[in-house]
Design a protein around this motif. Structure first.
Motif, PDB file in Angstrom:
ATOM      1  N   ALA A 129      32.888  24.305  42.845  1.00  0.00           N
ATOM      2  CA  ALA A 129      32.969  25.388  43.817  1.00  0.00           C
ATOM      3  C   ALA A 129      31.630  26.107  43.893  1.00  0.00           C
ATOM      4  CB  ALA A 129      34.062  26.362  43.425  1.00  0.00           C
ATOM      5  N   SER A 130      31.263  26.505  45.115  1.00  0.00           N
ATOM      6  CA  SER A 130      30.046  27.277  45.320  1.00  0.00           C
ATOM      7  C   SER A 130      30.289  28.302  46.424  1.00  0.00           C
ATOM      8  CB  SER A 130      28.876  26.363  45.678  1.00  0.00           C
ATOM      9  OG  SER A 130      29.145  25.658  46.874  1.00  0.00           O
ATOM     10  N   GLY A 131      29.348  29.219  46.568  1.00  0.00           N
ATOM     11  CA  GLY A 131      29.507  30.263  47.564  1.00  0.00           C
ATOM     12  C   GLY A 131      30.121  31.510  46.948  1.00  0.00           C
ATOM     13  N   SER A 132      31.036  32.131  47.664  1.00  0.00           N
ATOM     14  CA  SER A 132      31.682  33.370  47.194  1.00  0.00           C
ATOM     15  C   SER A 132      32.794  33.039  46.200  1.00  0.00           C
ATOM     16  CB  SER A 132      32.238  34.151  48.377  1.00  0.00           C
ATOM     17  OG  SER A 132      31.218  34.543  49.250  1.00  0.00           O
ATOM     18  N   ILE A 133      32.380  32.608  45.031  1.00  0.00           N
ATOM     19  CA  ILE A 133      33.342  32.092  44.073  1.00  0.00           C
ATOM     20  C   ILE A 133      33.893  33.160  43.141  1.00  0.00           C
ATOM     21  CG2 ILE A 133      32.395  29.766  44.102  1.00  0.00           C
ATOM     22  CD1 ILE A 133      30.787  30.478  41.635  1.00  0.00           C
TER      23      ILE A 133
END
Length: 115
Positions: free
Chosen positions: A23-27
């Motif tokens: 998972a990446s981004g606004s995790i």
């Protein structure tokens, strides 16, 4: 949130595969991560999910054969699949859910169990 799944492929019955999903981004605050699958002509079904605290839930058809695990530091969830059967053939989708209920899906990875 972006989910990148990998590890699918072709395996013989009785074999093993390990799927990964990063998972990446606004995790921040992702609670639940896991896997669903969808075979041709069938509905998407639960494979396994795991909370950030390590609680797990498995679909009945994979209990005892699949193991889900999670590396919170790497924001990655793994699915170790053993004793694979032809009926495990499906597209496997990674999912992540925040406490608000907002859910995210990865692009899917194909698992084919065939001799």
């Amino acid at each position: 949130v972006q989910l990148q799944a990998s590890g699918g492929g072709l395996v013989q019955p009785g074999g093993s595969l390990r799927l990964s999903c990063a998972a990446s981004g606004s995790i921040d605050s992702i609670n639940l991560m896991g896997w669903y699958r969808q075979a041709p002509g069938k509905q998407r079904e639960l494979v396994a999910v795991i909370t950030s605290g390590g609680m797990t839930k498995y679909g009945d058809s994979v209990k005892g054969r699949f193991t889900i695990s999670r590396d919170n530091a790497k924001n990655t969830v793994y699915l170790q699949m053993t004793s694979l059967k032809p009926e495990d053939t499906a597209v496997y989708y990674c999912t992540a859910v925040k406490p608000s209920g907002t859910g995210y899906w990865g692009q899917g990875t194909q698992v084919t169990v065939s001799s």
